[in-house]
Design a protein around this motif. Structure first.
Motif: not given
Length: 313
Positions: A276-285, A287-297, A299-307
């Motif tokens: 899903d994260a890869l799909s979001m990166m491709l869709w939004h063009r 290479d980095r996403l903010t990672v959130v917890d169950d309360d939408d806070i 808590i981290g980040e995910l890069s394409l290289r890391r993915l």
């Protein structure tokens, strides 16, 4: 909970299942997969003696299945099939209460159990108890089939292509419900399917069969990463195995703590699969996403290289 020792099944001169051994642990969901005619459904039906094995031994909880009375054995094992097998002239409530009635449960206990299961499977009794199978959608009928299989609270559940006749949206919904149900009830489940995505999504243990034999078994991610041969690799998706592995790996397993940079605008849940994260990166063009917890806070980040498994930035 379930053990097969050197089990073979012959139909005349034809060998349908050839010298297989398998152990299914208590509370485990084991998926049998393979091409049509590989012996997976025959293997399933030998467990509850709908088909008798020709050689070897099958044990339930340490006891050979042939030491059990056939009818009593089947009443203690839930069984769900693709066509549901509901009695068309019985109401939903009567269909679900079949096995408890055969076991001579008190009527009050049967009514309570039927209502409990209908609620658990999203079938409000006031709306569905008095309906007949022909008044149900395919998904609703399959829920009734699952409820009937669970009615006597069996420790073991056998499921033979239970969602195979359903449309993709209903099928995915029932897969989610089965996962949630299993998390709560911890049944020992043997699940036959020809749908590899379904098997990967549901199984704790994946058993690949080919021409009546078990060719590989283990955790789904193990088989994706190290298929034993080209047949298993092809069955698991061939060149798409990487995407299928990304469907099993959670974002939380690859994310990094929040860095000094500004937060990426696009967000992904820590429980989401990497696919899903890869799909979001491709869709939004991006290479980095903010990672959130169950309360939408955040808590981290995910890069394409890391993915894709590169070194942390």
């Amino acid at each position: 909970m379930i053990e097969l020792f050197d089990v073979t099944k012959r139909f005349g001169d034809e060998i349908a299942v050839n010298d297989i051994s398998l152990r299914v642990e208590k509370g485990e969901l084991c998926a049998l997969v393979g091409t049509s005619g590989c012996g997976k459904s025959t293997t399933l039906r030998m467990i509850n003696r709908l088909i008798e094995h020709s050689e070897g031994e099958i044990h339930l909880d340490g006891q050979p299945v042939r030491t059990f009375n056939e009818q009593l054995l089947r009443r203690r094992i839930g069984y769900v099939i693709q066509s549901t097998g509901l009695f068309p002239h019985w109401t939903v409530a009567r269909n679900i209460g079949l096995v408890p009635r055969l076991l001579k449960w008190p009527r009050t206990r049967i009514r309570e159990r039927v209502a409990e299961l209908m609620g658990l499977l999203g079938l409000p009794p006031a709306e569905f108890a008095a309906k007949y199978p022909h008044q149900l959608s395919g998904g609703q009928a399959q829920r009734v089939g699952v409820a009937r299989a669970l009615a006597a609270d069996p420790e073991i559940l056998l499921m033979d292509e239970p969602f195979g006749a359903l449309d993709p949206i209903t099928r995915e919904s029932l897969q989610h419900e089965l996962r949630d149900l299993q998390a709560r009830l911890h049944k020992t489940i043997v699940f036959v399917t020809h749908d590899m995505d379904e098997a990967l999504a549901l199984a704790d243990r994946l058993v690949v069969m080919h021409r009546g034999r078990i060719v590989q078994q283990g955790r789904p991610i193990e088989l994706l990463r190290e298929p034993v041969d080209n047949f298993v690799a092809s069955l698991l998706g061939g060149v798409e195995r990487g995407l299928k592995e990304a469907g099993l790996t959670r974002v939380s397993e690859r994310m990094l703590p929040l860095g000094p940079r500004l937060l990426a605008r696009e967000r992904v849940a820590q429980t989401a699969p990497l696919r899903d994260a890869l799909s979001m990166m491709l869709w939004h063009r991006v290479d980095r996403l903010t990672v959130v917890d169950d309360d939408d806070i955040p808590i981290g980040e995910l890069s394409l290289r890391r993915l894709v498994g590169g070194r942390p930035e």
